[in-house]
Structure formats: C-alpha cells, structure tokens
Design an enzyme around this catalytic site. Structure first.
Site, mmCIF file in Angstrom:
data_model
loop_
_atom_site.group_PDB
_atom_site.id
_atom_site.type_symbol
_atom_site.label_atom_id
_atom_site.label_comp_id
_atom_site.label_asym_id
_atom_site.label_seq_id
_atom_site.Cartn_x
_atom_site.Cartn_y
_atom_site.Cartn_z
ATOM 1 N N GLU B 60 0.803 -1.227 0.000
ATOM 2 C CA GLU B 60 0.000 0.000 0.000
ATOM 3 C C GLU B 60 0.831 1.270 0.000
ATOM 4 O O GLU B 60 0.525 2.215 -0.721
ATOM 5 C CB GLU B 60 -0.955 0.020 1.205
ATOM 6 N N HIS B 129 -11.208 -4.128 9.898
ATOM 7 C CA HIS B 129 -11.919 -3.915 8.635
ATOM 8 C C HIS B 129 -13.144 -3.016 8.819
ATOM 9 O O HIS B 129 -14.027 -2.987 7.966
ATOM 10 C CB HIS B 129 -12.360 -5.254 8.036
#
Ligand SMILES: Cc1ncc(C[n+]2csc(CCOP(=O)(O)OP(=O)(O)O)c2C)c(N)n1
Ligand SMILES: [Mg+2]
Lengths: 345, 327
Positions: B60, B129
């Site tokens: 990322e 999440h």
C-alpha cells in the site's frame, strides 16, 4: 576502524570522455562543493534554519549520474538534496533563495532545505522522510511507460534517477519498489549512495548483507557496485543503466560506495565516525581525483580548472546575494498552493 | 433514468472518465482481472488493459507513493484501497506526499488523484476492517474528503473527484454498495464542496454523512409520524465543510444534532461542533449534540457491534429530547 570494502576496479580507459564532458562533470562537482560550503557558512551566520544536510564528498554520484541523463529525465532525491537539484539544472540562486526561505526560492519559500522541487527541471523532490521518494520516483517512471504505451507518445522515453542512502535501503519501500520496477520493466535507476552511515547507525550494524547491489538480482534486475568517489566510474555505470532503461529493458540498482565529509546534518556533532575512517575517505576526494585525471589526460590544465573554480565561486556568491536581496513570501499568500487555484484555471 | 446499484454507479463514473481522458487510470489490489473486491472496477481491465487498470502487489505505501509520482508527472491515478483501512499503511504517502507536497513544492507540482474505496462498519468484519479513516485524515492539509451515500451522488461525486486537480479522499461504505436508485442516463457531475439538503424541515438540523444518512432517514419516518419536522443534511464534503448550507439550516432551526459513524473523540462531529460554535453560536437555542460511534475498536460480536454504532432509535430520542428543551 571497520574493514573498508574493496572498491570495485574501474579502468578509465573504458570510457571515452570529451574535454567538454570532462569540464561539465568537473564544474558540476565544484558547484556542489562550493555551494555546500557556503551553506554551512550561512547556517552558522543564522541565514538558514532547520535541518540542513550537506553533500560534501558525495559529488561524484550526483554529477556522474545526472550529467549522464537528459534534461527531460527525472531526478528524485532525499533531504540531502541541494546538489542533486544543482546537477539537475536548478539555478544555484533559486536553491539558495529557498534555503533562505525567500519567495524566489525554487519551492517559493514553502519547502526549505529538505523540500526542493522544480517542475521545470523535473526535480520531483526533496523528500524529508527516509525512503518515501522511492515510490514517487517509481511512479514517475511508470508514467513514462504509460505515456509511451497507453498514450502512444513515442517520445516518452524519459528515465528516472532515484537517489537514496544505505539507511533507506533497509526500508520496505525499497524492496517493494524494486519488485514493482522489475515487474513492469520501468525505466528507473535506483541509486544507493552508500556513505556507510545513517546518522549514527553504521551500515553494517543495520544491514544483514552489506552489499546492497546484490539485492538487485534478487529482484530480477542488474545490481552494480561502483566507486562513488570516481566520477568517471559513476558516469560510465549510469550511462549503461540509462541506455538499458531508455531501451525498455528495465531498472538497474546502482550502489555507489561513497562518504560524506561532514556530519549527518549541520546539527550533528559527528562523534561516532573515527578519524582513521574519515582520513581514509578524505584521501579519495572525488574532486581532487578528477582534477588529476583531467590534467593527466590533457583534457584541461591547472589554470583552466582554477578559472572554473573562480567562476563557480562567483556564481555561489551571486546566489547568496540574490537570496539575501529577495523578498520574503507575501504573508497574504500564506494559504497559496494548499489547493490548486481554480480561479486561475 | 436507469435503475443502478451503487457499485455500478461508481464503475460507470470511472468508465466514463477513463473513456474521455486517457490519463485516468486505476491502481490497486485486485482491481484488474478480479474486478475489485466490491466489483467497482469489473470489466474495466478487459476494456482498458493492464496498464490503465493496474493490478498492484500488496504494497500500500509503495503503490500509493507511485500514484503520487504519476500524478506529479501528469497522470490522474485513482487508487483503490481494497478496504480503506489498509491505507493506514499509506498514511505517509497520503498525508506527507499527496496532501502536503503541492504546498511544500510551492506550486511546482499538482496532485490530481483520487483515493477511494470501502470503509465504515460493515457486518461483523472485526475492528481492523471496520474503520472510519475520515476522522484520522481530516487534519491533513491539502486533502479534500468526500463521502458518497447514494448511487446518484456516488456517480456524480466520483466523476468530479476524478476531474479535480487536487487529491481527493473518496469514501464509500461497505454496506451501501447494493443500494439501488434511478439515476440520469446523461453525463452529470456533482460539486465536491456542497452538502445536500436531503429533507427540508424546520425543527432541528440533522447533520450526517455516508451510511448514517440512511439511519437518519429511518428515524425521520418515525419522527414525521409523531409530528416532528427535522431538516436532514448529508454533509457529502467532510473537508472542507459546507458552512453555507449548514449555516442556512441553523439560522432556520437553531438546533443541531450530528449523527456520524466515526468515533466520538476527534471525529468529524468534534470538528463540526467547534466550527458551529465559532460561527453560529448566537443562532443556537441549544447545545449541539453529537451521536457518534463508541470510542472502542469495533467488536466482532453482532450485538456488541450494533451497540457501538448509532441506531435509528437513538436519533429519534435525541431529537425528541432536544425539542423538549425549553428555550
Ligand atoms: C521515516 C524517517 N525516519 C527517520 C528519519 C530520521 N533520519 C533522517 S536521515 C536518517 C538516516 C538516513 O541514512 P541514509 O539513508 O543512509 O542516508 P544519508 O543520510 O546517509 O544520506 C534518519 C534516520 C527520517 N527522516 N524519516
Ligand atoms: Mg547513509
């Protein structure tokens, strides 16, 4: 003193250097040296502030790589960026003005020593966080490929040179970008300036395999070790890597073995590096070495080199004068550049 | 007017922008051959090829940094965070590079990029999440932050975000991808800096965004039946906040309740309250109230999870309590 690595042998007969090229390299290295010495002086005189990282000793790397590139190629640096900016063609006066925080600086006084930028000279920065420039450079290289292959621009064969230190080579972004650069065959040179130290952390205390260039092949790209105190060796190595990148053959990892002649920054007492070690490297001053070479090869004589030194000294003085006389940024423009000024587009 | 699902509205937005501007590209994990974890980029790889819909390794910080480099040199990348939470790894690239570099470069470089993806509390996805990064990012200078909430605004806002010359953080919500709505067939864009008055009213201003818009609308049904008439505003733009629309509403209602999914401490609501007090204190008949998520990692257990985020009934109660205050 730690055992020094054996510098790779480089025979100068391998290169064909014209007088013009030789003088360009020389002038660029001298500019880097004088500019940095002047920065130290100005810093101690209270003209510039913050963390200022000088490049003395490493000039052969900046000059050797960047002078082998085209003006429209990209350069990406770190916080030790003054000399990369100069080699890339950013005028000394604009760099000095930036260090003085002036409106005429290359980053309009918003950036400072560690944030030098120039869109005109394709200087992508000036990155103050260790290793963060590596992905940005990789993105610029991706852009060249995209322009060529997707936008059908055959002239988009620009190469990106990404400079960073031995310390940065232990950061994940280095490994991630080596992987992606090979994966997509990006036109990029990863140039590690291994000056043996990351502030006070000796390279061999931080790195499991100190030969950084060997990480290139692990990611499917050539890794080359080069004497970073020999501008010719760096120049020749860079030329090969640039040619490969331009031909679409992908990235190269170059490890230049070099040394910084001053502390990490002007705030660093520099107490950990031994006198022996320093003396060992001072003896390899890249500018002196190249002077000797130029004279031996009859590419220039002593007087000509002196004349260059004087010319550059004057340019640096002029840069200081320009910086001093330049205005501060307009306080009413404090918010300028946070967002694109859409009223103007 | 065709009826479309929200994720398809997003896809159409990207597709249309890619079709009319060849410098627009998508980068991220599984955006290409797989079509995106929520299918927002489905079919685009086949249509535009592997460079314009770039499947990246799971890195990322580096692929976000690459997008920065690409944006600085003239492309318009759209980064997909497979889940926005993963972009915590790219916090440096989003904050230091995308957000700040245009300024520190003194305008040498602009940053036309969009960072988008699913966020918010889903159904028992666990703490990592279920994040609401908008609150973490709101302090970063140079970023625009947008949250979509319906297929109609998702499409129009994303198109504007892609065209915007500044970096835009664009939040979608995992539980809203399957919302359906009739949206115009013709090309349209929506302004990034305007809040949407979802339901005009006069009693109290309900400020909300993203999925909480729908909780507020549920509460609105009950409240309307019971004779209350709140004004519902979807902030849309979380940075900058649209104080014109917010102010106009406060001048009418003199009362504000904020309903948000981010955590209470340091949330969007915290910033809203501070700003409302600064700007509109004299207009207020009651202290601003905020209904936020609890200050805890989102628990996995479904019952605990629903206790963590604001429920419609709490909104009903808060409105009634505020209306019962004698001023
Ligand atoms: C992310 C990050 N961590 C720490 C620092 C502090 N820091 C600045 S330079 C440096 C050492 C870097 O060494 P190296 O990569 O070898 O480059 P050199 O300074 O030797 O040129 C450190 C730790 C930083 N700037 N950024
Ligand atoms: Mg170092």
């Amino acid at each position: 003193m730690v055992q020094e690595r054996i510098l790779p042998q480089f025979s100068s007969t391998q290169v064909k250097l014209s007088r013009k090229e030789g003088l360009t390299l020389y002038e660029d290295m001298v500019l880097g040296r004088y500019f940095e010495d002047k920065c130290a002086e100005m810093y101690y005189r209270g003209k510039m502030f913050g963390f200022v990282h000088l490049y003395n000793g490493q000039e052969a790397v900046s000059s050797g790589v960047i002078k082998a590139m085209r003006a429209d190629d990209y350069v990406c640096s770190t916080y030790r960026d003054h000399v990369h900016a100069l080699s890339a063609g950013v005028p000394a006066r604009e760099v000095m003005a930036e260090l003085f925080g002036k409106a005429t600086g290359c980053s309009k006084g918003r950036g400072g020593s560690m944030h030098l930028f120039s869109a005109e000279h394709n200087l992508l920065g000036g990155f103050a966080f260790v290793a963060e420039g590596i992905p940005v450079a990789t993105g610029a290289a991706f852009q060249s490929k995209y322009r060529r292959e997707v936008l059908g621009d055959a002239s988009a064969d620009q190469v990106t040179a990404c400079f960073f230190g031995d310390g940065a080579s232990n950061n994940g972004q280095f490994f991630e970008c080596l992987n992606m650069a090979t994966l997509w065959k990006l036109p990029i040179l990863f140039v590690v300036e291994n000056n043996k130290w990351a502030i006070g952390m000796a390279h061999d205390r931080a790195t499991s395999d100190i030969e950084i260039y060997r990480k290139g092949p692990a990611f499917g790209m050539p890794g080359v070790e080069v004497d970073g105190m020999d501008v010719l060796a760096v120049w020749a190595t860079a030329q090969d890597a640039i040619a490969r990148a331009r031909a679409g053959e992908g990235p190269t990892l170059i490890e230049a073995l070099t040394y910084r002649f001053r502390g990490h920054s002007l705030a660093d007492p520099d107490e950990l590096r031994s006198k022996d070690e320093k003396d060992h490297w001072f003896a390899q001053d890249p500018i002196k070495r190249f002077q000797t070479y130029l004279i031996e090869q009859n590419l220039a004589n002593q007087d000509e080199l002196k004349a260059i030194d004087q010319k550059i000294q004057m340019r640096v003085e002029e840069a200081v004068k320009f910086a001093e006389e330049s205005p501060d940024p307009d306080p009413s423009e404090l918010y300028r550049y946070v967002f694109v000024d859409e009223s103007k587009s | 007017m065709a009826e479309v699902l929200l994720f398809n509205a997003l896809r159409d937005a990207i597709d249309e922008e890619m079709a009319h501007d060849a410098t627009v590209l998508v980068m991220g994990e599984d955006v290409g051959q797989y079509g995106g974890s929520y299918k927002v980029t489905k079919g685009l790889y086949e249509k535009y090829g592997n460079l314009r819909v770039l499947d990246t390794p799971i890195a990322e910080n580096s692929f976000t940094g690459m997008a920065v480099g690409a944006a600085m040199t003239g492309l318009k990348p759209i980064i997909e965070g497979m889940n926005m939470g993963f972009l915590l790894l790219a916090f440096n690239q989003i904050a230091n590079n995308a957000g700040m570099l245009p300024y520190t470069s003194g305008g040498n470089f602009t940053m036309p990029m969009v960072i988008r993806g699913p966020g918010g509390v889903g159904r028992q996805l666990g703490a990592e999440h279920s994040q609401r990064l908008e609150a973490y990012f709101q302090a970063v200078p140079g970023l625009k932050i947008v949250a979509c909430s319906t297929p109609y605004n998702a499409k129009g806002l994303l198109k504007s975000a892609i065209r915007d010359p500044n970096p835009v953080l664009f939040f979608e919500h995992v539980l809203l991808y399957n919302l359906k709505e009739h949206i115009p067939d013709e090309d349209y864009c929506l302004p990034l800096n305007r809040a949407e008055v979802v339901h005009p009213g006069k009693d109290v201003t309900l400020l909300t965004y993203s999925r909480m818009r729908h909780h507020v609308l549920q509460a609105l049904k009950t409240l309307t039946q019971e004779g209350f008439n709140p004004e519902v505003i979807d902030l849309i733009s979380l940075k900058p906040l649209d104080f014109e629309t917010i102010g106009a509403s406060i001048r009418k209602t003199h009362r504000v309740i904020i309903v948000e999914e981010c955590m209470r401490t340091g949330g969007i609501g915290a910033e809203l309250i501070a700003s409302i007090n600064e700007r509109f204190f004299d207009e207020l008949d009651a202290p601003v109230v905020r209904l936020s998520s609890q200050d805890i990692p989102t628990p996995y257990n479904g019952m605990l999870e629903s206790l963590t985020i604001v429920q419609p009934q709490q909104i009903v109660t808060a409105v009634k309590e505020m209306m019962a205050l004698q001023v």
